[in-house]
Design an enzyme around this catalytic site. Structure first.
Site, PDB file in Angstrom:
ATOM      1  N   LYS A   1       0.836  -2.000  -0.350  1.00 14.42           N
ATOM      2  CA  LYS A   1       0.292  -0.142   0.059  1.00 14.42           C
ATOM      3  C   LYS A   1       0.426   1.372   0.175  1.00 14.42           C
ATOM      4  O   LYS A   1       0.308   2.327  -0.439  1.00 14.42           O
ATOM      5  CB  LYS A   1      -1.034   0.174   1.252  1.00 14.42           C
ATOM      6  CG  LYS A   1      -2.023  -0.906   1.022  1.00 14.42           C
ATOM      7  CD  LYS A   1      -2.933  -1.002   1.944  1.00 14.42           C
ATOM      8  CE  LYS A   1      -3.719  -2.583   2.233  1.00 14.42           C
ATOM      9  NZ  LYS A   1      -5.108  -1.905   3.564  1.00 14.42           N
ATOM     10  N   ARG A   2       1.901   1.298   0.489  1.00 18.87           N
ATOM     11  CA  ARG A   2       2.899   2.519   0.661  1.00 18.87           C
ATOM     12  C   ARG A   2       3.334   2.395  -0.772  1.00 18.87           C
ATOM     13  O   ARG A   2       3.838   3.904  -0.979  1.00 18.87           O
ATOM     14  CB  ARG A   2       4.162   2.041   1.496  1.00 18.87           C
ATOM     15  CG  ARG A   2       4.150   1.911   2.542  1.00 18.87           C
ATOM     16  CD  ARG A   2       5.329   2.048   3.869  1.00 18.87           C
ATOM     17  NE  ARG A   2       5.706   0.593   3.815  1.00 18.87           N
ATOM     18  CZ  ARG A   2       6.128  -0.569   3.482  1.00 18.87           C
ATOM     19  NH1 ARG A   2       4.964  -0.920   4.307  1.00 18.87           N
ATOM     20  NH2 ARG A   2       6.704  -1.822   3.465  1.00 18.87           N
TER      21      ARG A   2
END
Length: 484
Positions: free
Chosen positions: A255-256
Site C-alpha cells: 500500500k505504501r
C-alpha cells in the site's frame, strides 16, 4: 471436462493489483477454453472483514469486464457462493468430521497457555508455533467427555512426521516436501468457522473447480492442501501458482507504493482498459511479444503455460506510457467526459474547454496531468525573461522585444482572432521580415503562455484567450523584456 475457475476474494478492503491479476488470469484461462468463471466470497475471517468491500469486488469485476458466470448474484447450482452462508449448511464441519473418522484429523482442546508453551520456528520470515500432536493421543471417551462439557476445541489436520508429499504445479512442475515440515494446521476454529485453507479445498471440490490459480506465496501451503485431497480421495485440481508482483525496488508491492490497488490507479487517472492490459503482462507474454490487447484479444491469445516463474516488476512509468497510448486512441467524447473535471480544476474562466481538451489529448499520460498543462489559460504565470532566448530559433531577448513591439499594433487592429486568421497575420510578418517561423512564434508563444512547454502553438493559444487577454499578455511580455 469443462474448465471451471474461481475468483475467491476476501472482502477486506480495496482490490490489490495482485488479486486483480489472479481474477484476470482465472477469467482468461476459463474463457480461452470456453469454460466457466465463478465468483466466491470468502468471508470466514470475520476479524478482517471490511464494510463495503464486497461491493468493491463486484464493482471492480464489472468495471474491468471480468463477467462471472456464477456467483452470489448468479446461481449456477453450486451455491451458496458466500462462505459464511455455506458454513450455515454445516458443510465444513461435516467434512472435518469425516476426516476425524478416517484418522486424518483430530480434536484439539489445548488452551492458550499450553499453546504458548510450545516451541516456535521461523518459516518464510514468520514465527509460527509447531503443534506437538498432544491431543492426537486422547481416547475416544476423553474426546466425548470434553465435547459434552462444552470445552472449546479446534479440529486439526493429522499430517505424518515421516515420508514425503508431492504435488504438481503447471509452472513449477512436481514439488516434493518432507512431511516432517508440515504442521498440523487447524481446519475448524474454536468459533466453528473453517480456516481459509480448509474451506478452500472443500469449496473447490464441491464446486467442481478444475483449475486453482493463486499467488506463489501459497506454494508452501499446497502440500497440506494436497494431503487433504488425498485424505478425502478426491482428484486434485490443476495448480497454477503465479509469480510475485514487486515494486521498482523488487520488494513486494504494498500500500505504501501508492498504486497497489485498482481503485488507487483509477483515482490517479488511469484508464481501466490500460490497467487490465498492463496487468495481463505482469507475468505473462504472448508468442509475438506484442503489448496492446483488448480483453477479447487476451481471451483468444492467453495460454497459461506462458506465465513466467520469476517475479514481475510493477513499473509505474511503463503503465503511464501505456495509459497515454490508450488516451491518444480514445474516442474524443469519452476523453472529454473524463478530462472535463481536471480542466475545471485549472480553468474557471469562460473559455472553450472542448478545444483545450483537443490540445492536451495526445500530450498526457494520465488525466491529472491536465491542470499543469493548461493552468496558464487561467492566469499568466510569473516567468523569467531568459525563456525568450532560444538558440535553435535564433531568438534573443532583444530580438523577441522587437518582434513583440512590431506585432502589438498589428494585433490591436486585428478583429478576427481565429487560429487560421492569426496564423496568416504572423506568417505575413515572417515573410515580410525574411525570418524563420520560430523566430516569431517562439516569443509570441512565450508571451501569451509564460511557459516553455505548451500543449499548442502560439496562434491556437491566442484564439482560446481572445483578443483582449492576448494583448494584455503581449504588453506584459514587452514590459518584462524592457526591464530585463
Amino acid at each position: 471436462m469443462k474448465i471451471r475457475t474461481r475468483y475467491a476474494p476476501s472482502p477486506t478492503g480495496r482490490m490489490h493489483v495482485g488479486n486483480l491479476r489472479s481474477a484476470l488470469y482465472e477469467f482468461l484461462i476459463a474463457k480461452h477454453e470456453g469454460g466457466d468463471f465463478m465468483l466466491r466470497i470468502e468471508d470466514t475471517d470475520q476479524e478482517r472483514f471490511v464494510e463495503g468491500a464486497t461491493e468493491i469486488i463486484y464493482n471492480t469485476l464489472q468495471e474491468t469486464g471480468l463477467v462471472h458466470d456464477e456467483g452470489p448474484d448468479k446461481d449456477g447450482g453450486y451455491g451458496p457462493y458466500v462462505q459464511s452462508e455455506r458454513m450455515k449448511t454445516g458443510i465444513y464441519m461435516k467434512y472435518a468430521k469425516e476426516l476425524v473418522d478416517k484418522g486424518e484429523a483430530y480434536y484439539c482442546f489445548c488452551d492458550k497457555e499450553r499453546l504458548a508453551s510450545l516451541k516456535t520456528e521461523v518459516v518464510e520470515g514468520k514465527e509460527i508455533t509447531i503443534y506437538d500432536k498432544h491431543c492426537l493421543s486422547l481416547s475416544k471417551e476423553e474426546i466425548e467427555r470434553n465435547l459434552a462439557e462444552g470445552k472449546p476445541f479446534v479440529i486439526r489436520q493429522n499430517n505424518p512426521n515421516t515420508g514425503t508429499t508431492t504435488f504438481h504445479d503447471e509452472l513449477y512442475g512436481d514439488i516434493t516436501v518432507e512431511n516432517a515440515e508440515l504442521d498440523d494446521m487447524i481446519l475448524i476454529k474454536t468459533d466453528g468457522y473453517p480456516t481459509y485453507n480448509f474451506a478452500n479445498v472443500v469449496d473447490d471440490h464441491t464446486m467442481n473447480i478444475t483449475h486453482v490459480v493463486r499467488g506463489n506465496e501459497y506454494l508452501s501451503s499446497s502440500p497440506k492442501y494436497q494431503r487433504l485431497y488425498d485424505a478425502f480421495g478426491w482428484e486434485s485440481p490443476v495448480y497454477v501458482h503465479l509469480p510475485l508482483i514487486t515494486d521498482e525496488n523488487h520488494k513486494k508491492l504494498s500500500k505504501r507504493s501508492g498504486h497497489s490497488s485498482f481503485e488507487d490507479l483509477l483515482e490517479q487517472g488511469f484508464v481501466t482498459e490500460a490497467v487490465v492490459n498492463y496487468i495481463a503482462l505482469l507475468g505473462w507474454s504472448p508468442e509475438d511479444n506484442r503489448e496492446f490487447f483488448t480483453l477479447e484479444e487476451l481471451i483468444k491469445e492467453f495460454d497459461y503455460h506462458r506465465i513466467n516463474k520469476s517475479p514481475s516488476v510493477f513499473d509505474i512509468v511503463k503503465l503511464r506510457w501505456m495509459n497515454g497510448e490508450y488516451i491518444k486512441n480514445m474516442e474524443f467524447s469519452k476523453f472529454y467526459e473524463k478530462a472535463l473535471p481536471e480542466l475545471k480544476k485549472a480553468i474557471t474562466k469562460d473559455l472553450n474547454l472542448e478545444k483545450i481538451a483537443t490540445m492536451v489529448k495526445t500530450r498526457i499520460e494520465v488525466f491529472p496531468d491536465i491542470p499543469a498543462l493548461v493552468d496558464f489559460f487561467e492566469t499568466l504565470p510569473e516567468y523569467d525573461p531568459e525563456m525568450y532566448v532560444h538558440k535553435k530559433m535564433k531568438t534573443t531577448k532583444e530580438s523577441s522585444l522587437q518582434v513583440l513591439q512590431d506585432l502589438l499594433p498589428i494585433l490591436e487592429e486585428q478583429e478576427d482572432y481565429s487560429n487560421d486568421a492569426l496564423y496568416s497575420v504572423l506568417s505575413r510578418y515572417v515573410e515580410e521580415n525574411g525570418v524563420k517561423n520560430g523566430y516569431v512564434m517562439w516569443p509570441v508563444r512565450t508571451a501569451v503562455s509564460g511557459k516553455q512547454m505548451t500543449p499548442a502553438g502560439a496562434t491556437e493559444i491566442m484564439e482560446i484567450l481572445g483578443k483582449e487577454e492576448t494583448l494584455v499578455r503581449i504588453k506584459k511580455g514587452i514590459q518584462l523584456l524592457q526591464n530585463a
